[in-house]
Design a protein around this motif. Structure first.
Motif, PDB file in Angstrom:
ATOM      1  N   ILE A 398     -30.101  -1.749  35.442  1.00  0.00           N
ATOM      2  CA  ILE A 398     -29.533  -2.028  36.765  1.00  0.00           C
ATOM      3  C   ILE A 398     -28.399  -1.035  37.013  1.00  0.00           C
ATOM      4  N   ASN A 399     -28.444  -0.402  38.166  1.00  0.00           N
ATOM      5  CA  ASN A 399     -27.386   0.546  38.488  1.00  0.00           C
ATOM      6  C   ASN A 399     -26.124  -0.237  38.870  1.00  0.00           C
ATOM      7  N   PRO A 400     -24.946   0.253  38.456  1.00  0.00           N
ATOM      8  CA  PRO A 400     -23.706  -0.493  38.695  1.00  0.00           C
ATOM      9  C   PRO A 400     -23.508  -0.897  40.155  1.00  0.00           C
ATOM     10  N   GLU A 401     -23.956  -0.064  41.084  1.00  0.00           N
ATOM     11  CA  GLU A 401     -23.790  -0.392  42.501  1.00  0.00           C
ATOM     12  C   GLU A 401     -24.546  -1.687  42.852  1.00  0.00           C
ATOM     13  N   ALA A 402     -25.775  -1.793  42.343  1.00  0.00           N
ATOM     14  CA  ALA A 402     -26.570  -3.004  42.609  1.00  0.00           C
ATOM     15  C   ALA A 402     -25.950  -4.209  41.896  1.00  0.00           C
ATOM     16  N   THR A 440     -18.506  -8.578  30.678  1.00  0.00           N
ATOM     17  CA  THR A 440     -19.612  -7.689  31.033  1.00  0.00           C
ATOM     18  C   THR A 440     -19.106  -6.416  31.710  1.00  0.00           C
ATOM     19  N   THR A 441     -19.971  -5.409  31.675  1.00  0.00           N
ATOM     20  CA  THR A 441     -19.710  -4.125  32.318  1.00  0.00           C
ATOM     21  C   THR A 441     -20.934  -3.831  33.177  1.00  0.00           C
ATOM     22  N   PRO A 442     -20.766  -3.558  34.457  1.00  0.00           N
ATOM     23  CA  PRO A 442     -21.945  -3.329  35.302  1.00  0.00           C
ATOM     24  C   PRO A 442     -22.840  -2.221  34.766  1.00  0.00           C
ATOM     25  N   GLY A 443     -24.089  -2.545  34.488  1.00  0.00           N
ATOM     26  CA  GLY A 443     -25.047  -1.541  34.034  1.00  0.00           C
ATOM     27  C   GLY A 443     -25.359  -1.611  32.558  1.00  0.00           C
ATOM     28  N   SER A 444     -24.596  -2.373  31.795  1.00  0.00           N
ATOM     29  CA  SER A 444     -24.857  -2.468  30.355  1.00  0.00           C
ATOM     30  C   SER A 444     -25.366  -3.859  29.996  1.00  0.00           C
ATOM     31  N   ALA A 445     -26.426  -3.902  29.174  1.00  0.00           N
ATOM     32  CA  ALA A 445     -26.938  -5.199  28.695  1.00  0.00           C
ATOM     33  C   ALA A 445     -26.071  -5.716  27.539  1.00  0.00           C
ATOM     34  N   THR A 446     -25.045  -4.995  27.202  1.00  0.00           N
ATOM     35  CA  THR A 446     -24.001  -5.305  26.193  1.00  0.00           C
ATOM     36  C   THR A 446     -24.517  -5.380  24.753  1.00  0.00           C
ATOM     37  N   LEU A 447     -24.695  -6.559  24.184  1.00  0.00           N
ATOM     38  CA  LEU A 447     -24.895  -6.667  22.731  1.00  0.00           C
ATOM     39  C   LEU A 447     -26.161  -7.442  22.371  1.00  0.00           C
ATOM     40  N   PRO A 448     -26.692  -7.196  21.161  1.00  0.00           N
ATOM     41  CA  PRO A 448     -27.832  -8.001  20.713  1.00  0.00           C
ATOM     42  C   PRO A 448     -27.467  -9.488  20.679  1.00  0.00           C
ATOM     43  N   PHE A 449     -28.434 -10.320  21.016  1.00  0.00           N
ATOM     44  CA  PHE A 449     -28.267 -11.779  20.910  1.00  0.00           C
ATOM     45  C   PHE A 449     -27.936 -12.099  19.447  1.00  0.00           C
TER      46      PHE A 449
END
Ligand code: WTA
Length: 654
Positions: A398-402, A440-449
């Motif tokens: 996902i692009n940060p703008e969206a 969260t940070t827009p555009g990053s799925a962050t970390l493994p579950f």
């Protein structure tokens, strides 16, 4: 949306952080950051604790047996997925709670199934399937629109231990037939038609065409989608083979004991595109799959008793399997299901549904969010979206703008967003924020579950900050094999590095340790969140009598992420006319389905190839995206690229 280098450098400067709102965190299913460490202490124990929350007929004796690349989870355990999704709720206080709230595309159509209703109908249909000779281990193909019977059919198969293979309703008869034959399905479940933007798509007619070449099919069950017999012209029922769903149900008993399945029995097969022309039948088993979809639904979507949960995917894709049917129902959730398009009869339809049913958790794809953005805020602004408390995305970066638009306009600035990375093969969410824990940070799925181990590796298998996304430890819902082709399973996912799963995605890590998935590194396109193999489209084009050779690449698209761009060499003496362009596009639709329709068809005298004859897709991608053409020194004939680029520009395709 694939991300090129420059765009990614911009992303790395993304410094907006969205910690969980305090009120959300306090109530969250998981709010303690120690969950990661706890899971790491013993990941098998962590998953076993989740599995214990399910109902087992027989306990397992061993959590994991890992003989790479084959994993077995909860060995010796016996359970039934439909029992876990239905009976255990019917046996408790949820029996009359809404399990499924369905709204048809025509706005006045609604059906609500309580857990008890759903249990009854699943048992009846399971008995009907038994009556048609379907038993444990027999494969059943499902080709249905987004109607409750899709979930009912899946659960009925699960109840009697018959693996299902759901085929998305937008696939062509030929694609359906290929999938039926590969799985050797005995029964096909379809409908007379399904609504899409006011039109009724004639599914039974497509199924009939497919069945002409499907020798294993003994019976076909047809759901009359309400309007049934009158509105869909030409529904033909073949005597002996075809049966109306409502007739079968009318006679069926509602008593159907669940089949006690082994934890490692097949639950379903789901076909997905790969790098060859032939789709892969991804095989999921029972105990591990249910454990991980159950756990991730509960934690990632923070399911609470009063939630109304809506995932807007189609049941034809893995997201529909794991996060409309199995995960939410195993949790006893109230699941919203909508049949039609987001812009029918108006562009506020999704928000109208959110308001009407008080949807609290909403899960969709970035491509949809970009379309909503394009349509403008005026549509969501007309509706009360104040019940929403958590938003999710899946299917592509996902692009940060969206992301920011989704957060502000749909989420009113108060809802955490979970950007979830996973695949048909992983079965369940793998990389994701935990909404009560993660900033969260827009555009990053962050970390493994928790319990999942993902790394970024280079070609040598060494850890890097940028490279291939790899999964370095088995997980419960992992793909077990490719149906009928274990060698392909080994070659596709496990041959790049020893004992490590290759995802096919590129990724980078930022300074905070967050993962950014960049998109596919193989010949797989992601068009509006749907996986399409370039080879599949190329074979469809080459199948046309006028075509000598074809190359297909992804072209950046502002809503779909990518669209299909094709370069075609015609046979000698054939002229590339506009009519032929239209014909080739239609040919791809007929062979595969509308999702694979090329947006552009460019005729060229030759395709750019290396001296060893390999088509240089990278160059074609540059041309399709209107970028300066990259290095051409390895080309057999560099002239080809320049003339192709000029051609593309002349035709105004850039
Ligand atoms: C892409 C869908 C970035 C990725 C569940 C993956 C994503 C492919 C994300 C799997 C995400 C999915 N961020 N990319 N959050 N989620 N993808 O099998 O390229 O239809 O390999 O499964 O979608 O697609 P599939």
């Amino acid at each position: 949306m694939s991300r090129d280098g420059d765009a990614f450098d911009m992303l790395l400067t993304e410094d907006r952080r969205f910690p969980p709102p305090e009120g959300f965190r306090e109530r969250a299913v998981v709010s303690d950051p120690d969950v990661y460490e706890d899971a790491e202490r013993d990941f098998q124990e962590y998953w076993a604790a989740w599995a214990e929350e399910l109902d087992w007929f027989e306990p397992w004796h061993t959590v994991l047996e890992w003989t790479p690349p084959h994993a077995q989870w909860f060995l010796g355990g016996r359970l039934n997925v439909a029992y876990n999704c239905l009976d255990r709720h019917v046996n408790g206080p949820k029996r009359n709670q809404a399990a499924l709230i369905w709204e048809g595309e025509p706005q006045d159509e609604r059906r609500v199934y309580t857990y008890w209703d759903l249990h009854r109908e699943v048992c009846q249909f399971a008995n009907a399937l038994k009556g048609l000779g379907v038993g444990r281990g027999d494969r059943v193909a499902i080709y249905l629109p987004m109607i409750p019977e899709a979930a009912i059919a899946m659960l009925a198969c699960a109840r009697i231990g018959a693996p299902h293979s759901v085929v998305f309703g937008g696939f062509s008869p030929e694609s359906l037939g290929d999938r039926i034959n590969d799985a050797g399905a005995k029964v096909l479940i379809t409908a007379d038609g399904g609504y899409r933007r006011g039109q009724v798509l004639p599914l039974k007619a497509a199924a009939d065409k497919a069945m002409e070449n499907c020798p294993t099919i003994e019976h076909c069950v047809c759901v009359a989608r309400g309007f049934g017999l009158s509105k869909v012209s030409g529904v033909h029922m073949t005597g002996g083979r075809d049966h109306w769903y409502h007739d079968l149900i009318a006679d069926a008993s509602a008593d159907c004991p669940p089949e006690p399945m082994d934890s490692e029995d097949v639950l379903y097969i789901l076909y997905t595109s790969g790098t060859t022309g032939k789709p892969k039948g991804v095989v999921h088993h029972t105990g591990g799959y249910l454990t991980q979809v159950y756990a991730t639904t509960k934690v990632v979507f923070d399911l609470q008793d009063d939630d109304v949960y809506w995932c807007s995917a189609d049941v034809g894709w893995v997201t529909g399997h794991s996060y409309i049917v199995y995960g939410p129902l195993a949790n006893g959730a109230t699941v919203m299901m909508y049949e039609g398009a987001p812009d029918w009869p108006h562009r506020g339809r999704f928000w109208e549904i959110c308001e009407k049913y008080g949807v609290t958790v909403f899960y969709t794809a970035p491509t949809a969010i970009r379309a909503f953005m394009k349509w403008g805020e005026a549509f969501p602004d007309q509706y009360d979206l104040s019940k929403l408390r958590l938003l999710g995305t899946v299917g592509e970066p996902i692009n940060p703008e969206a992301w920011i638009w989704y957060h502000n306009v749909i989420g009113g600035g108060r809802c955490p967003i979970v950007d979830t990375w996973w695949q048909t093969e992983t079965g369940a969410i793998m990389i994701t924020p935990l909404p009560g824990v993660t900033a969260t940070t827009p555009g990053s799925a962050t970390l493994p579950f928790p319990g999942i181990e993902a790394k970024i590796l280079n070609d040598e298998g060494e850890e890097a900050d940028a490279g291939y996304l790899a999964l370095t430890r088995p997980w419960p819902s992992m793909i077990r094999t490719i149906w009928g082709d274990d060698q392909r399973f080994k070659d596709t996912y496990w041959s790049k590095w020893p004992d490590t799963y290759f995802t096919g995605d590129g990724a980078k890590r930022d300074g905070d340790g967050n993962l950014w998935v960049l998109g596919r590194v193989d010949d797989v396109l992601n068009v509006a969140g749907h996986r399409i193999g370039t080879m599949e489209v190329e074979s469809a084009l080459v199948d046309h009598p006028a075509v000598a050779e074809a190359a297909v690449v992804g072209k950046t698209h502002d809503v779909k992420g990518e669209s299909v761009a094709s370069f075609v060499t015609l046979k000698d003496g054939i002229e590339g006319t506009d009519e032929l362009v239209a014909e080739l596009k239609q040919h791809v639709v007929d062979k595969i389905g509308a999702i694979a329709r090329p947006e552009t068809v460019i005729f060229t005298g030759a395709l750019p190839k290396t001296r060893s004859g390999k088509i240089m897709r990278r160059l074609l991608r540059d041309i399709a995206d209107g970028r300066a053409v990259g290095d051409t020194t390895t080309l057999a004939d560099p002239e080809v690229v320049m003339s192709l680029k000029n051609r593309y520009e002349e035709e105004g395709k850039i």
